[in-house]
Design a protein around this motif. Structure first.
Motif, PDB file in Angstrom:
ATOM      1  N   VAL A   1       7.160 -11.169   3.082  1.00 32.14           N
ATOM      2  CA  VAL A   1       7.129  -9.864   2.404  1.00 32.14           C
ATOM      3  C   VAL A   1       5.778  -9.596   1.744  1.00 32.14           C
ATOM      4  N   ASP A   2       4.756 -10.365   2.098  1.00 30.59           N
ATOM      5  CA  ASP A   2       3.413 -10.098   1.562  1.00 30.59           C
ATOM      6  C   ASP A   2       2.548  -9.491   2.665  1.00 30.59           C
ATOM      7  N   GLY A   3       1.225  -9.668   2.588  1.00 32.04           N
ATOM      8  CA  GLY A   3       0.335  -9.018   3.559  1.00 32.04           C
ATOM      9  C   GLY A   3       0.345  -9.657   4.943  1.00 32.04           C
ATOM     10  N   THR A   4       1.017 -10.794   5.085  1.00 29.41           N
ATOM     11  CA  THR A   4       0.999 -11.533   6.351  1.00 29.41           C
ATOM     12  C   THR A   4       1.358 -10.655   7.556  1.00 29.41           C
ATOM     13  N   THR A   5       2.314  -9.740   7.358  1.00 30.27           N
ATOM     14  CA  THR A   5       2.830  -8.984   8.514  1.00 30.27           C
ATOM     15  C   THR A   5       2.155  -7.622   8.707  1.00 30.27           C
ATOM     16  N   ILE A   6       1.192  -7.286   7.868  1.00 31.06           N
ATOM     17  CA  ILE A   6       0.554  -5.958   7.975  1.00 31.06           C
ATOM     18  C   ILE A   6      -0.271  -5.913   9.283  1.00 31.06           C
ATOM     19  N   PRO A   7       0.020  -4.975  10.172  1.00 33.81           N
ATOM     20  CA  PRO A   7      -0.625  -5.024  11.497  1.00 33.81           C
ATOM     21  C   PRO A   7      -2.010  -4.386  11.575  1.00 33.81           C
ATOM     22  N   SER A   8      -2.378  -3.541  10.612  1.00 30.47           N
ATOM     23  CA  SER A   8      -3.776  -3.082  10.552  1.00 30.47           C
ATOM     24  C   SER A   8      -4.046  -2.688   9.110  1.00 30.47           C
ATOM     25  N   LEU A   9      -5.301  -2.746   8.732  1.00 26.02           N
ATOM     26  CA  LEU A   9      -5.631  -2.631   7.308  1.00 26.02           C
ATOM     27  C   LEU A   9      -6.525  -1.418   7.053  1.00 26.02           C
ATOM     28  N   PRO A  10      -5.930  -0.330   6.575  1.00 22.22           N
ATOM     29  CA  PRO A  10      -6.746   0.842   6.246  1.00 22.22           C
ATOM     30  C   PRO A  10      -7.709   0.525   5.096  1.00 22.22           C
ATOM     31  N   ALA A  11      -8.624   1.464   4.834  1.00 27.22           N
ATOM     32  CA  ALA A  11      -9.626   1.208   3.788  1.00 27.22           C
ATOM     33  C   ALA A  11      -9.020   1.202   2.381  1.00 27.22           C
ATOM     34  N   LYS A  12      -7.864   1.837   2.251  1.00 23.98           N
ATOM     35  CA  LYS A  12      -7.242   1.913   0.913  1.00 23.98           C
ATOM     36  C   LYS A  12      -6.701   0.561   0.464  1.00 23.98           C
ATOM     37  N   ASN A  13      -6.761   0.320  -0.852  1.00 23.67           N
ATOM     38  CA  ASN A  13      -6.203  -0.917  -1.403  1.00 23.67           C
ATOM     39  C   ASN A  13      -4.737  -1.056  -0.978  1.00 23.67           C
ATOM     40  N   LEU A  14      -4.343  -2.266  -0.641  1.00 27.58           N
ATOM     41  CA  LEU A  14      -3.059  -2.420   0.063  1.00 27.58           C
ATOM     42  C   LEU A  14      -1.857  -2.783  -0.788  1.00 27.58           C
ATOM     43  N   THR A  15      -2.058  -3.164  -2.060  1.00 26.86           N
ATOM     44  CA  THR A  15      -0.952  -3.781  -2.795  1.00 26.86           C
ATOM     45  C   THR A  15       0.257  -2.852  -2.976  1.00 26.86           C
ATOM     46  N   PHE A  16      -0.015  -1.560  -3.138  1.00 33.55           N
ATOM     47  CA  PHE A  16       1.092  -0.602  -3.268  1.00 33.55           C
ATOM     48  C   PHE A  16       1.967  -0.667  -2.012  1.00 33.55           C
ATOM     49  N   THR A  17       1.316  -0.761  -0.863  1.00 33.53           N
ATOM     50  CA  THR A  17       2.066  -0.841   0.395  1.00 33.53           C
ATOM     51  C   THR A  17       2.797  -2.178   0.508  1.00 33.53           C
ATOM     52  N   LEU A  18       2.178  -3.253   0.003  1.00 32.43           N
ATOM     53  CA  LEU A  18       2.868  -4.558   0.031  1.00 32.43           C
ATOM     54  C   LEU A  18       4.165  -4.486  -0.772  1.00 32.43           C
ATOM     55  N   MET A  19       4.075  -3.899  -1.955  1.00 30.89           N
ATOM     56  CA  MET A  19       5.267  -3.830  -2.816  1.00 30.89           C
ATOM     57  C   MET A  19       6.333  -2.939  -2.169  1.00 30.89           C
ATOM     58  N   ALA A  20       5.889  -1.786  -1.637  1.00 29.65           N
ATOM     59  CA  ALA A  20       6.846  -0.853  -1.020  1.00 29.65           C
ATOM     60  C   ALA A  20       7.479  -1.492   0.213  1.00 29.65           C
ATOM     61  N   ASN A  21       6.662  -2.190   1.002  1.00 25.01           N
ATOM     62  CA  ASN A  21       7.202  -2.816   2.209  1.00 25.01           C
ATOM     63  C   ASN A  21       8.190  -3.933   1.846  1.00 25.01           C
ATOM     64  N   ALA A  22       7.869  -4.669   0.766  1.00 23.30           N
ATOM     65  CA  ALA A  22       8.762  -5.759   0.349  1.00 23.30           C
ATOM     66  C   ALA A  22      10.151  -5.203   0.035  1.00 23.30           C
ATOM     67  N   ILE A  23      10.208  -4.063  -0.636  1.00 23.38           N
ATOM     68  CA  ILE A  23      11.549  -3.552  -0.975  1.00 23.38           C
ATOM     69  C   ILE A  23      12.170  -2.821   0.222  1.00 23.38           C
ATOM     70  N   ARG A  24      11.315  -2.378   1.143  1.00 23.60           N
ATOM     71  CA  ARG A  24      11.857  -1.833   2.409  1.00 23.60           C
ATOM     72  C   ARG A  24      12.585  -2.953   3.165  1.00 23.60           C
ATOM     73  N   VAL A  25      11.961  -4.134   3.220  1.00 23.52           N
ATOM     74  CA  VAL A  25      12.583  -5.276   3.902  1.00 23.52           C
ATOM     75  C   VAL A  25      13.878  -5.660   3.181  1.00 23.52           C
ATOM     76  N   ALA A  26      13.812  -5.696   1.836  1.00 22.53           N
ATOM     77  CA  ALA A  26      15.011  -6.052   1.060  1.00 22.53           C
ATOM     78  C   ALA A  26      16.147  -5.085   1.372  1.00 22.53           C
ATOM     79  N   ASP A  27      15.794  -3.829   1.538  1.00 22.89           N
ATOM     80  CA  ASP A  27      16.800  -2.811   1.767  1.00 22.89           C
ATOM     81  C   ASP A  27      17.373  -2.890   3.176  1.00 22.89           C
ATOM     82  N   ARG A  28      16.525  -3.136   4.160  1.00 26.89           N
ATOM     83  CA  ARG A  28      16.957  -3.057   5.561  1.00 26.89           C
ATOM     84  C   ARG A  28      17.518  -4.376   6.097  1.00 26.89           C
ATOM     85  N   ALA A  29      16.934  -5.499   5.674  1.00 26.86           N
ATOM     86  CA  ALA A  29      17.319  -6.763   6.309  1.00 26.86           C
ATOM     87  C   ALA A  29      18.249  -7.602   5.438  1.00 26.86           C
ATOM     88  N   PHE A  30      18.536  -7.153   4.221  1.00 24.47           N
ATOM     89  CA  PHE A  30      19.371  -7.967   3.319  1.00 24.47           C
ATOM     90  C   PHE A  30      20.553  -7.164   2.789  1.00 24.47           C
TER      91      PHE A  30
END
Ligand SMILES: Cc1cc2nc3c(=O)[nH]c(=O)nc-3n(C[C@H](O)[C@H](O)[C@H](O)COP(=O)(O)OP(=O)(O)OC[C@H]3O[C@@H](n4cnc5c(N)ncnc54)[C@H](O)[C@@H]3O)c2cc1C
Ligand code: SF4
Lengths: 156, 536
Positions: free
Chosen positions: B507-536
């Motif tokens: 649920v961290d940056g390991t799975t991000i498939p491409s990295l835009p110029a914008k700082n990524l942590t907001f997307t890491l946090m949002a993706n982590a709870i997306r995974v929590a919501d969909r896969a758990f």
């Protein structure tokens, strides 16, 4: 006088000259103690003067603020990584971090653009003057040291 | 319900944990978890610390004077303050080597974002182009994270690059210099937008402009870099505190996870962990395992697990990081004015430079100089130190820096793997990175635009001051086990489940498939709870 006592006195004198050079004020007792402490803890301050010319720069610089300026102007251009610059930067960091000297860094009267230009010009020109003077004096000294007078100098 | 083991208490781990706890799971969080020192004098402003503390030099420069930026060290413009050094302490058994990459690792409670500058920018559809989902899928999770952490921002010119999600708070008060720059932008907007395709607006920051959830609105005390004493600037350790009050949550600090054990079907059975400094291993069992140790540490645990189970040394290709270039400037209109130590210290403005291909958008943050140590700047000015100090005092209010970020994509040549020394039980993490061949030209072009933009705003870039930061310095690591719609060996599903192990998620940056110029942590946090919501 014990060796450590005289080393401490030498550092206090150096700190005092450098502080007057940097901000035009003598150091407080706290700044003196921090300057000594930094020398005890930072290897690059202790070992900075390993090269003979670096040692010469430090010796000259702690004579008085005028010579500090000459040495620093020269070092700014040719020896940015010298021991004397390292000592001055560490003292700068100490002075800006504590009272009352931090006020020199943190408080400044506002000034108009023309005044700012004049101030910058004045400092730029004095820097240039001291740089030229220092280079005239220090290049031959460096040349002599590199031609084998090193041992003579360091054994003094 | 399943018992979950999460490794890491950084921004990704804590938000994933909060979401699965809300769903009723039992959660164990294993974390090395170095702790931060106590906050001193919460009510004092930056300048008051210099007069009020017993030993201010120790506070600002450190016991060993480690925060002095020495001319001999040839380091970055700024180091970390001494009270943040705990963040970068490493366990004795952790070793790495970097080729073309200078990574930062954190083994602290809250992870690297305990030292972040709070820039939070949602990725848009173009930037999510390589992701197996689009903006509409992640938008509710951005909004939820914004609700949890508190994000300020404005609907301005930058909204064309930053989607506007829910729960955006009113922006912070601008410092005088940033306000002047924004006003200058309004005057020159036609030229900047029409000719340079350069847009300026409010940055999005995870700092409160109003009191909320027991946290206080920013008091403009100028201590951001040294750690916000009022918790106005969000850090993940705040969420960790909240988690620790939950009855289904068990926190295991002082736990360094080395690898996982697994059965013949590659179903993970336990995490093998040790207490740093003690050397004794123990096993922690769970039903499902979640890696949130930061891209590089998660990759290391994954690689070590394969190595321990099979003897194979795998290679994870596609490591990414944002190249950052620092462009210092002097705003001639502000020079000569007094400076304000009591201001929000970090960036308040952002800059977006549009490109023909929207995925190649270039992102920048503008930080005007307020409370900060002066000696790193003074020693780089073009005079002797006395003259430089005197001039610095007068121009300080006009100084600033644009931090320009470039995007990155996954390339085969950039990878992480392990190196063994034969007998050692602890193989080293080896990181290898080389920038793309066209990077120099791109940086040159973009810097030309940035300089022209600054000039039109009345700012000059002093010659010789631009600094291209080494790769690794931005700490925006991603891409070693990418989410993909295929089922490649070292890839993950669209919900970040490992294709190699049966019951492992990232649920961290390991799975991000491409990295835009914008700082990524907001997307890491949002993706982590997306995974929590969909896969758990
Ligand atoms: C100075 C600085 C400024 C930044 N500013 C921004 C910004 O403005 N905006 C932005 O988006 N990003 C910023 N970042 C990047 C941001 O900090 C990271 O993207 C973010 O911290 C990643 O979070 P994470 O949870 O994935 O991993 P990390 O923060 O790396 O957390 C890892 C966690 O895992 C634990 N851990 C690691 N290995 C193990 C192990 N083997 N066993 C047990 N526990 C382990 C650690 O203790 C830690 O708790 C900044 C970073 C730095 C350094
Ligand atoms: S965010 Fe920064 S300026 Fe605001 S209260 Fe915290 S430390 Fe002070």
């Amino acid at each position: 006088m014990s060796d450590s006592r005289s080393a401490q006195n030498a550092l206090d004198r150096e700190c005092s000259v450098f502080s007057r050079y940097l901000i035009g004020q003598p150091p407080s007792a706290y700044v003196l103690s921090k300057y000594r402490d930094a020398h005890a803890k930072l290897p690059y301050l202790r070992d900075g003067a390993a090269a003979p010319f670096d040692a010469l720069l430090i010796r000259l610089a702690c004579w008085n603020p005028f010579l500090t300026r000459l040495v620093d102007s020269h070092a700014r251009v040719f020896f940015k990584h010298s021991g004397v610059r390292a000592k001055l930067v560490v003292l700068l960091a100490i002075l800006e971090s504590c009272a009352p000297s931090h006020r020199y860094f943190d408080r400044s009267e506002p000034c108009g653009k023309a005044m700012l230009l004049l101030i910058t010009l004045y400092h730029g020109l004095t820097f240039l003057g001291s740089f030229v003077l220092a280079t005239i004096v220090l290049w031959p000294a460096r040349f002599l040291l590199e031609c084998g007078f090193a041992r003579l100098w360091t054994s003094r | 319900m399943d018992k979950l083991l999460i490794v890491g208490s950084g921004a990704s781990g804590v938000h994933f944990a909060l979401s699965v706890l809300q769903k009723g799971y039992h959660v164990i969080m294993a974390d090395v978890g170095h702790r931060k020192p106590a906050t001193i004098d919460r009510s004092a402003a930056f300048d008051e610390l210099k007069t009020g503390l017993d030993d201010p030099v120790r506070y600002f420069l450190g016991d060993e004077y480690e925060a002095v930026v020495s001319p001999q060290a040839r380091q970055e413009y700024y180091g970390f303050p001494p009270n943040k050094s705990y963040l970068f302490k490493q366990p004795a058994t952790f070793h790495f080597e970097g080729q073309g990459f200078q990574p930062l690792f954190s083994f602290a409670q809250g992870g690297l974002a305990e030292a972040w500058t709070g820039g939070v920018y949602p990725f848009n559809d173009a930037e999510l182009g390589d992701f197996p989902f689009d903006y509409s899928e992640i938008d509710p999770y951005y909004s939820e994270i914004a609700r949890r952490i508190g994000i300020t921002g404005a609907r301005d010119d930058l909204a064309r690059f930053f989607p506007v999600h829910d729960n955006l708070l009113e922006p912070l008060e601008l410092d005088r210099h940033s306000a002047q720059l924004l006003a200058a932008y309004e005057m020159k907007r036609r030229y900047l937008v029409g000719k340079l395709r350069c847009y300026i607006g409010r940055s999005r920051v995870a700092t409160l402009s109003v009191d909320r959830d027991g946290r206080t609105a920013c008091a403009y005390c100028g201590r951001c870099l040294w750690g916000c004493p009022l918790h106005s600037l969000y850090t993940p350790s705040l969420t960790l505190e909240e988690l620790r009050r939950h009855p289904n949550f068990t926190y295991l600090p002082d736990t360094y996870v080395s690898y996982f054990t697994y059965d013949a079907h590659r179903r993970i059975l336990s995490a093998v962990a040790e207490t740093p400094g003690e050397g004794r291993s123990r096993e922690i069992t769970a039903d499902r395992f979640i890696l949130a140790a930061g891209t590089l540490s998660s990759s290391a645990i994954y690689l070590r697990s394969i190595f321990q189970g099979t003897g194979e040394i795998a290679i994870l290709r596609g490591l990414m990081d944002n190249r950052q270039v620092l462009v210092p400037f002097l705003n001639l209109k502000m020079a000569g004015q007094t400076y304000e130590p009591r201001s929000y210290q970090y960036h308040q403005l952002a800059v977006g430079i549009e490109q023909n291909d929207p995925r190649k958008y270039v992102h920048g943050q503008i930080t005007t100089l307020k409370a900060a140590l002066a000696h790193p700047i003074i020693q780089n000015m073009p005079f002797d130190l006395r003259a430089s100090t005197a001039v610095f005092r007068k121009v300080r209010a006009g100084l600033g820096v644009v931090n320009v970020n470039f995007r990155d994509v996954r390339r085969e040549s950039n990878y992480v793997t392990l190196k063994t020394d034969g007998a050692s039980d602890h193989p080293r993490l080896a990181i290898c990175y080389s920038p793309p061949a066209e990077e120099r030209i791109l940086i040159k072009q973009v810097l030309k635009t940035v300089k022209r933009a600054l000039w039109s705003l009345g700012c000059v870039v002093p010659p010789g001051t631009i600094h291209v930061r080494p790769m690794g310095a931005s700490a925006h690591y991603a891409g070693t086990v990418p989410m993909s719609t295929g089922a490649g060996l070292h890839t993950a599903s669209r919900d970040c489940g490992s294709h190699y192990f049966d019951n492992l998620y990232f649920v961290d940056g390991t799975t991000i498939p491409s990295l835009p110029a914008k700082n990524l942590t907001f997307t890491l946090m949002a993706n982590a709870i997306r995974v929590a919501d969909r896969a758990f």
